[in-house]
Design a protein around this motif. Structure first.
Motif, PDB file in Angstrom:
ATOM      1  N   THR A 196      21.107   4.283 -73.873  1.00  0.00           N
ATOM      2  CA  THR A 196      20.649   4.294 -72.493  1.00  0.00           C
ATOM      3  C   THR A 196      19.144   4.115 -72.395  1.00  0.00           C
ATOM      4  O   THR A 196      18.389   4.428 -73.320  1.00  0.00           O
ATOM      5  CB  THR A 196      21.057   5.622 -71.808  1.00  0.00           C
ATOM      6  OG1 THR A 196      20.666   5.581 -70.438  1.00  0.00           O
ATOM      7  CG2 THR A 196      20.382   6.812 -72.481  1.00  0.00           C
ATOM      8  N   HIS A 197      18.733   3.587 -71.259  1.00  0.00           N
ATOM      9  CA  HIS A 197      17.309   3.554 -70.911  1.00  0.00           C
ATOM     10  C   HIS A 197      17.233   3.820 -69.422  1.00  0.00           C
ATOM     11  O   HIS A 197      17.977   3.221 -68.632  1.00  0.00           O
ATOM     12  CB  HIS A 197      16.675   2.203 -71.222  1.00  0.00           C
ATOM     13  CG  HIS A 197      15.188   2.198 -70.978  1.00  0.00           C
ATOM     14  ND1 HIS A 197      14.270   2.495 -71.952  1.00  0.00           N
ATOM     15  CD2 HIS A 197      14.476   1.971 -69.849  1.00  0.00           C
ATOM     16  CE1 HIS A 197      13.044   2.439 -71.452  1.00  0.00           C
ATOM     17  NE2 HIS A 197      13.146   2.130 -70.172  1.00  0.00           N
ATOM     18  N   HIS A 198      16.360   4.734 -69.036  1.00  0.00           N
ATOM     19  CA  HIS A 198      16.275   5.072 -67.627  1.00  0.00           C
ATOM     20  C   HIS A 198      14.828   5.253 -67.203  1.00  0.00           C
ATOM     21  O   HIS A 198      13.924   5.425 -68.030  1.00  0.00           O
ATOM     22  CB  HIS A 198      17.066   6.344 -67.313  1.00  0.00           C
ATOM     23  CG  HIS A 198      16.666   7.536 -68.132  1.00  0.00           C
ATOM     24  ND1 HIS A 198      15.508   8.260 -67.886  1.00  0.00           N
ATOM     25  CD2 HIS A 198      17.255   8.129 -69.198  1.00  0.00           C
ATOM     26  CE1 HIS A 198      15.412   9.246 -68.752  1.00  0.00           C
ATOM     27  NE2 HIS A 198      16.458   9.193 -69.565  1.00  0.00           N
ATOM     28  N   ALA A 199      14.643   5.190 -65.904  1.00  0.00           N
ATOM     29  CA  ALA A 199      13.313   5.391 -65.342  1.00  0.00           C
ATOM     30  C   ALA A 199      12.836   6.803 -65.636  1.00  0.00           C
ATOM     31  O   ALA A 199      13.643   7.728 -65.771  1.00  0.00           O
ATOM     32  CB  ALA A 199      13.353   5.156 -63.832  1.00  0.00           C
ATOM     33  N   PRO A 200      11.522   7.018 -65.732  1.00  0.00           N
ATOM     34  CA  PRO A 200      11.005   8.354 -66.023  1.00  0.00           C
ATOM     35  C   PRO A 200      11.406   9.399 -64.997  1.00  0.00           C
ATOM     36  O   PRO A 200      11.670  10.549 -65.339  1.00  0.00           O
ATOM     37  CB  PRO A 200       9.480   8.139 -66.027  1.00  0.00           C
ATOM     38  CG  PRO A 200       9.299   6.696 -66.319  1.00  0.00           C
ATOM     39  CD  PRO A 200      10.464   6.005 -65.677  1.00  0.00           C
ATOM     40  N   LYS A 201      11.476   9.018 -63.725  1.00  0.00           N
ATOM     41  CA  LYS A 201      11.845   9.998 -62.703  1.00  0.00           C
ATOM     42  C   LYS A 201      13.351  10.226 -62.724  1.00  0.00           C
ATOM     43  O   LYS A 201      14.138   9.343 -63.057  1.00  0.00           O
ATOM     44  CB  LYS A 201      11.397   9.541 -61.318  1.00  0.00           C
ATOM     45  CG  LYS A 201      11.926   8.185 -60.889  1.00  0.00           C
ATOM     46  CD  LYS A 201      11.331   7.794 -59.549  1.00  0.00           C
ATOM     47  CE  LYS A 201      11.845   6.432 -59.092  1.00  0.00           C
ATOM     48  NZ  LYS A 201      11.269   6.011 -57.805  1.00  0.00           N
ATOM     49  N   PRO A 239      16.494   4.251 -61.658  1.00  0.00           N
ATOM     50  CA  PRO A 239      17.546   3.375 -62.178  1.00  0.00           C
ATOM     51  C   PRO A 239      17.807   3.615 -63.660  1.00  0.00           C
ATOM     52  O   PRO A 239      16.922   4.050 -64.404  1.00  0.00           O
ATOM     53  CB  PRO A 239      16.986   1.971 -61.930  1.00  0.00           C
ATOM     54  CG  PRO A 239      15.498   2.152 -61.913  1.00  0.00           C
ATOM     55  CD  PRO A 239      15.277   3.497 -61.287  1.00  0.00           C
ATOM     56  N   THR A 240      19.043   3.322 -64.077  1.00  0.00           N
ATOM     57  CA  THR A 240      19.455   3.566 -65.463  1.00  0.00           C
ATOM     58  C   THR A 240      20.354   2.436 -65.945  1.00  0.00           C
ATOM     59  O   THR A 240      21.182   1.910 -65.198  1.00  0.00           O
ATOM     60  CB  THR A 240      20.224   4.895 -65.582  1.00  0.00           C
ATOM     61  OG1 THR A 240      19.438   5.952 -65.035  1.00  0.00           O
ATOM     62  CG2 THR A 240      20.542   5.209 -67.037  1.00  0.00           C
TER      63      THR A 240
END
Length: 256
Positions: free
Chosen positions: A204-209, A213-214
């Motif tokens: 997975t990679h997601h936005a810091p907040k 989005p992910t």
């Protein structure tokens, strides 16, 4: 792994109950199997700046590694003073890719890409990755990355077999494979190259907040998923991932 029809039903039920305005899709290498039915047009470009590290920086770095211009384990000082400015002596690209460092690490990596390629990151990734993949709606507007849903789907589909390994893009099969494996040994948290491992063979990679989005990808199961939540709704990433990738009962029995 849950059958695709059951997977789609589970994800749709979750989204409708928690964030009916969210943009989402799940699918495999051939394309999406299910997704949101919102009022957005096909060319609506969404704010995906929280995913810029993996949509822009990650494939740009991969193209330089594939060319032999960049070695992940070579101290950045070897590439000249601009590449090593502001970082501890001995730091490598591998260090920056695998250790959480927030915006600072991404800034150093962006500077490295631009120094080695002689081009702004946006120009490099547009020429080498986005346009060859057909992601013609993806780009930076006033410094913020935007992309339509169809472009995000193209990106994720390309990361799964049977994408053409000889396709003229900056995302080689070798780079993807090397990125989606544990690169931190026994250190915690375990990390790949800008991708993080999750249960069920998923990355997975997601936005810091928290509500950003992910993206999820599972080469093992030939599946991907993406979620662009409605601002302020805060759908659980874990719940979405579980709905999209939870194994069937027989699969759980053989997991060790």
């Amino acid at each position: 792994m849950m059958p695709l029809c059951d997977q789609a039903t589970a994800v749709r039920a979750l989204v409708e109950s928690t964030d009916p305005g969210a943009v989402w899709a799940v699918g495999g290498p051939e394309g999406p199997h299910a997704g949101s039915d919102g009022e957005h047009t096909a060319d609506t470009a969404f704010d995906v700046d929280g995913l810029a590290a993996v949509l822009a920086l990650w494939p740009a770095l991969g193209s330089l590694v594939d060319e032999g211009v960049l070695s992940l384990h070579t101290p950045l000082a070897a590439y000249g003073e601009p590449a090593a400015e502001g970082i501890p002596a001995g730091t490598t690209a591998h260090h920056l890719l695998t250790h959480p460092g927030g915006t600072a690490h991404l800034t150093h990596l962006t500077r490295l890409v631009e120094h080695l390629s002689g081009s702004p990151l946006a120009d490099l990734v547009t020429t080498r990755v986005w346009h060859p993949l057909g992601m013609t709606g993806t780009g930076y507007t006033d410094g913020t990355l935007h992309a339509p849903l169809a472009d995000l789907v193209r990106f994720l589909c390309h990361l799964l077999p049977p994408a053409d390994p000889a396709a003229p893009t900056g995302i080689s099969r070798t780079w993807t494979t090397e990125s989606l494996r544990i690169r931190t040994g026994e250190l915690t948290p375990a990390r790949g190259l800008l991708w993080d491992p999750a249960p069920h063979g998923v990355w997975t990679h997601h936005a810091p907040k928290d509500a950003g989005p992910t993206l999820w990808i599972s080469p093992r199961h030939h599946r991907w998923a993406l979620l662009l939540p409605t601002a302020g709704r805060g759908m659980s990433r874990t719940a979405f991932r579980e709905a999209a990738f939870t194994p069937t009962a027989p699969e759980r029995e053989i997991v060790v």
